[in-house]
Design a protein around this motif. Structure first.
Motif, mmCIF file in Angstrom:
data_model
loop_
_atom_site.group_PDB
_atom_site.id
_atom_site.type_symbol
_atom_site.label_atom_id
_atom_site.label_comp_id
_atom_site.label_asym_id
_atom_site.label_seq_id
_atom_site.Cartn_x
_atom_site.Cartn_y
_atom_site.Cartn_z
ATOM 1 N N LEU A 2 0.839 -1.191 0.000
ATOM 2 C CA LEU A 2 0.000 0.000 0.000
ATOM 3 C C LEU A 2 0.875 1.242 0.000
ATOM 4 O O LEU A 2 1.854 1.315 0.725
ATOM 5 N N HIS A 3 0.482 2.196 -0.801
ATOM 6 C CA HIS A 3 1.180 3.480 -0.859
ATOM 7 C C HIS A 3 0.182 4.549 -1.270
ATOM 8 O O HIS A 3 -0.970 4.246 -1.611
ATOM 9 N N GLY A 4 0.584 5.777 -1.248
ATOM 10 C CA GLY A 4 -0.302 6.892 -1.511
ATOM 11 C C GLY A 4 -0.851 6.969 -2.915
ATOM 12 O O GLY A 4 -1.826 7.653 -3.170
ATOM 13 N N GLU A 5 -0.263 6.274 -3.857
ATOM 14 C CA GLU A 5 -0.683 6.349 -5.251
ATOM 15 C C GLU A 5 -1.658 5.235 -5.644
ATOM 16 O O GLU A 5 -2.096 5.172 -6.774
ATOM 17 N N ILE A 6 -2.006 4.358 -4.718
ATOM 18 C CA ILE A 6 -2.871 3.220 -5.034
ATOM 19 C C ILE A 6 -4.341 3.670 -5.053
ATOM 20 O O ILE A 6 -4.758 4.483 -4.235
ATOM 21 N N ASP A 7 -5.113 3.156 -6.005
ATOM 22 C CA ASP A 7 -6.547 3.470 -6.089
ATOM 23 C C ASP A 7 -7.272 2.913 -4.873
ATOM 24 O O ASP A 7 -6.874 1.895 -4.309
ATOM 25 N N THR A 29 3.423 2.261 3.303
ATOM 26 C CA THR A 29 4.068 3.486 3.754
ATOM 27 C C THR A 29 3.336 3.948 5.006
ATOM 28 O O THR A 29 2.199 3.537 5.261
ATOM 29 N N ASP A 30 3.965 4.788 5.807
ATOM 30 C CA ASP A 30 3.320 5.214 7.056
ATOM 31 C C ASP A 30 2.013 5.950 6.799
ATOM 32 O O ASP A 30 1.045 5.779 7.528
ATOM 33 N N VAL A 31 1.922 6.730 5.743
ATOM 34 C CA VAL A 31 0.685 7.445 5.435
ATOM 35 C C VAL A 31 -0.402 6.473 4.989
ATOM 36 O O VAL A 31 -1.541 6.540 5.446
ATOM 37 N N ALA A 32 -0.065 5.533 4.119
ATOM 38 C CA ALA A 32 -1.048 4.563 3.628
ATOM 39 C C ALA A 32 -1.502 3.616 4.718
ATOM 40 O O ALA A 32 -2.605 3.073 4.667
ATOM 41 N N ALA A 33 -0.678 3.396 5.729
ATOM 42 C CA ALA A 33 -1.013 2.456 6.800
ATOM 43 C C ALA A 33 -1.999 3.035 7.805
ATOM 44 O O ALA A 33 -2.616 2.287 8.558
ATOM 45 N N ASN A 46 8.415 -1.434 11.932
ATOM 46 C CA ASN A 46 8.622 -0.084 11.424
ATOM 47 C C ASN A 46 10.038 0.024 10.887
ATOM 48 O O ASN A 46 11.000 -0.315 11.583
ATOM 49 N N TYR A 47 10.148 0.513 9.676
ATOM 50 C CA TYR A 47 11.461 0.705 9.071
ATOM 51 C C TYR A 47 12.194 1.858 9.753
ATOM 52 O O TYR A 47 13.378 1.811 9.993
ATOM 53 N N ASP A 48 11.450 2.894 10.066
ATOM 54 C CA ASP A 48 12.034 4.081 10.658
ATOM 55 C C ASP A 48 11.144 4.510 11.820
ATOM 56 O O ASP A 48 9.962 4.764 11.628
ATOM 57 N N PHE A 49 11.672 4.572 13.002
ATOM 58 C CA PHE A 49 10.882 4.922 14.175
ATOM 59 C C PHE A 49 10.772 6.435 14.331
ATOM 60 O O PHE A 49 11.760 7.148 14.163
#
Length: 64
Positions: A2-7, A29-33, A46-49
């Motif tokens: 999932l990412h911000g560009e997915i329909d 991505t953190d936004v899509a999650a 988490n890849y980046d905390f």
């Protein structure tokens, strides 16, 4: 994935597949999650905390 560009329809299909167990791993991505609600989820990696505890709890939706 999932990412911000997915329909939206693809996002729903992906999350439903994950919830049903058809898909074993979900990468987002953190936004899509944000807003994903899945019962019996045992692990979140988490890849980046984030640097603040409040941001971390908000991001994963679980208490530390």
């Amino acid at each position: 994935m999932l990412h911000g560009e997915i329909d939206q329809k693809d996002r729903i299909r992906t999350i439903d597949s994950f919830r049903s167990g058809e898909t074993r791993f979900l990468v987002a991505t953190d936004v899509a999650a944000r807003g994903i609600d899945v019962d019996n989820l045992t692990h979140v990696f988490n890849y980046d905390f984030p640097t603040k505890k409040e941001t971390y709890v908000h991001r994963i939706g679980r208490k530390c």
